[in-house]
Design a protein around this motif. Sequence first.
Motif, mmCIF file in Angstrom:
data_model
loop_
_atom_site.group_PDB
_atom_site.id
_atom_site.type_symbol
_atom_site.label_atom_id
_atom_site.label_comp_id
_atom_site.label_asym_id
_atom_site.label_seq_id
_atom_site.Cartn_x
_atom_site.Cartn_y
_atom_site.Cartn_z
ATOM 1 N N ASP A 1 0.829 -1.216 0.000
ATOM 2 C CA ASP A 1 0.000 0.000 0.000
ATOM 3 C C ASP A 1 0.857 1.256 0.000
ATOM 4 O OD1 ASP A 1 -2.398 -1.335 -0.159
ATOM 5 O OD2 ASP A 1 -2.812 -1.267 2.000
ATOM 6 N N VAL B 1 2.061 1.826 -3.516
ATOM 7 C CA VAL B 1 0.978 2.342 -4.357
ATOM 8 C C VAL B 1 0.734 3.814 -4.051
ATOM 9 C CG1 VAL B 1 -1.496 2.172 -4.845
ATOM 10 C CG2 VAL B 1 -0.126 0.096 -4.674
ATOM 11 N N LEU B 2 0.703 4.158 -2.775
ATOM 12 C CA LEU B 2 0.461 5.553 -2.396
ATOM 13 C C LEU B 2 1.579 6.460 -2.897
ATOM 14 C CD1 LEU B 2 -1.249 7.642 -0.936
ATOM 15 C CD2 LEU B 2 -0.018 7.097 1.169
ATOM 16 N N CYS C 1 1.082 7.507 -6.323
ATOM 17 C CA CYS C 1 -0.010 8.468 -6.506
ATOM 18 C C CYS C 1 0.411 9.892 -6.169
ATOM 19 C CB CYS C 1 -1.200 8.099 -5.613
ATOM 20 S SG CYS C 1 -1.992 6.548 -6.014
ATOM 21 N N THR D 1 -8.914 1.616 -9.125
ATOM 22 C CA THR D 1 -7.817 2.435 -8.633
ATOM 23 C C THR D 1 -8.316 3.256 -7.457
ATOM 24 O OG1 THR D 1 -8.313 3.683 -10.636
ATOM 25 C CG2 THR D 1 -6.075 2.909 -10.409
ATOM 26 N N PRO D 2 -7.972 2.831 -6.250
ATOM 27 C CA PRO D 2 -8.450 3.578 -5.081
ATOM 28 C C PRO D 2 -7.792 4.950 -4.993
ATOM 29 C CG PRO D 2 -6.958 1.814 -4.420
ATOM 30 C CD PRO D 2 -7.175 1.679 -5.892
ATOM 31 N N GLU E 1 -6.035 8.278 -3.168
ATOM 32 C CA GLU E 1 -4.949 8.421 -2.210
ATOM 33 C C GLU E 1 -5.486 8.329 -0.786
ATOM 34 O OE1 GLU E 1 -5.792 10.824 -4.429
ATOM 35 O OE2 GLU E 1 -4.282 10.533 -5.971
ATOM 36 N N ILE F 1 -6.219 4.703 0.163
ATOM 37 C CA ILE F 1 -4.967 3.973 0.391
ATOM 38 C C ILE F 1 -4.357 4.378 1.730
ATOM 39 C CG2 ILE F 1 -2.632 3.515 -0.466
ATOM 40 C CD1 ILE F 1 -3.768 4.172 -3.299
ATOM 41 N N TRP F 2 -4.334 5.677 2.005
ATOM 42 C CA TRP F 2 -3.749 6.171 3.258
ATOM 43 C C TRP F 2 -4.532 5.652 4.465
ATOM 44 C CZ3 TRP F 2 -0.008 6.963 6.077
ATOM 45 C CH2 TRP F 2 0.035 7.852 7.147
ATOM 46 N N ARG G 1 -6.222 2.904 4.552
ATOM 47 C CA ARG G 1 -5.913 1.473 4.625
ATOM 48 C C ARG G 1 -4.556 1.249 5.293
ATOM 49 N NH1 ARG G 1 -7.008 -0.898 -0.953
ATOM 50 N NH2 ARG G 1 -4.874 -0.306 -1.375
ATOM 51 N N ILE G 2 -3.577 2.088 4.983
ATOM 52 C CA ILE G 2 -2.251 1.983 5.604
ATOM 53 C C ILE G 2 -2.362 2.211 7.111
ATOM 54 C CG2 ILE G 2 0.021 3.097 5.809
ATOM 55 C CD1 ILE G 2 -0.166 3.613 2.749
#
Length: 155
Positions: A75, A78-79, A82, A130-131, A133, A136-137, A139-140
């Motif tokens: 993650d 991926v972030l 982005c 595509t989630p 930002e 994703i943040w 989720r992190i």
Amino acid sequence: LLLRWYLDLKEVRFDEDKTTPSDYTLVVRNPPADAIDPDVWKDFFCDIADAHVTLCTVALNNEQLVAKLVQRRNDIKVLKRCLPKDIELKFDGEHDRDVDTAVETARNYREIEELLGSIVTPLLRCLGVTPTETVIWERIKTTTEEIKELQKCEY
């Protein structure tokens, strides 16, 4: 009879040439809870087998923790893709505000980009391919909390 003996001999020789880890791997099931030192296990196997042991590892029952660590690392990658490339962020819990700011900046930039006519990106985001930002943040942060809880367990 002679042909059969010859073929059996060749089969053994062929098998010896095809050595795999399963040919020399041991698995100990239900070892004592405190038996986690690979050097102790290595000495033990050397003594009872009267043979050389090249490598010994101890695998703990911590699959959930390892899976969460891998998920968090993925993650973060991926972030980072982005966000603008010139931003250096630390994901150590002490710099969450910096990450929050970078995510907000990227989100604002993305919204402007979407207003200018990009249809594919918002469509993909709506479909969850595509989630954003922010997703994703979040989720992190959730995964980080789960990791902290799993680290409290004894393995």
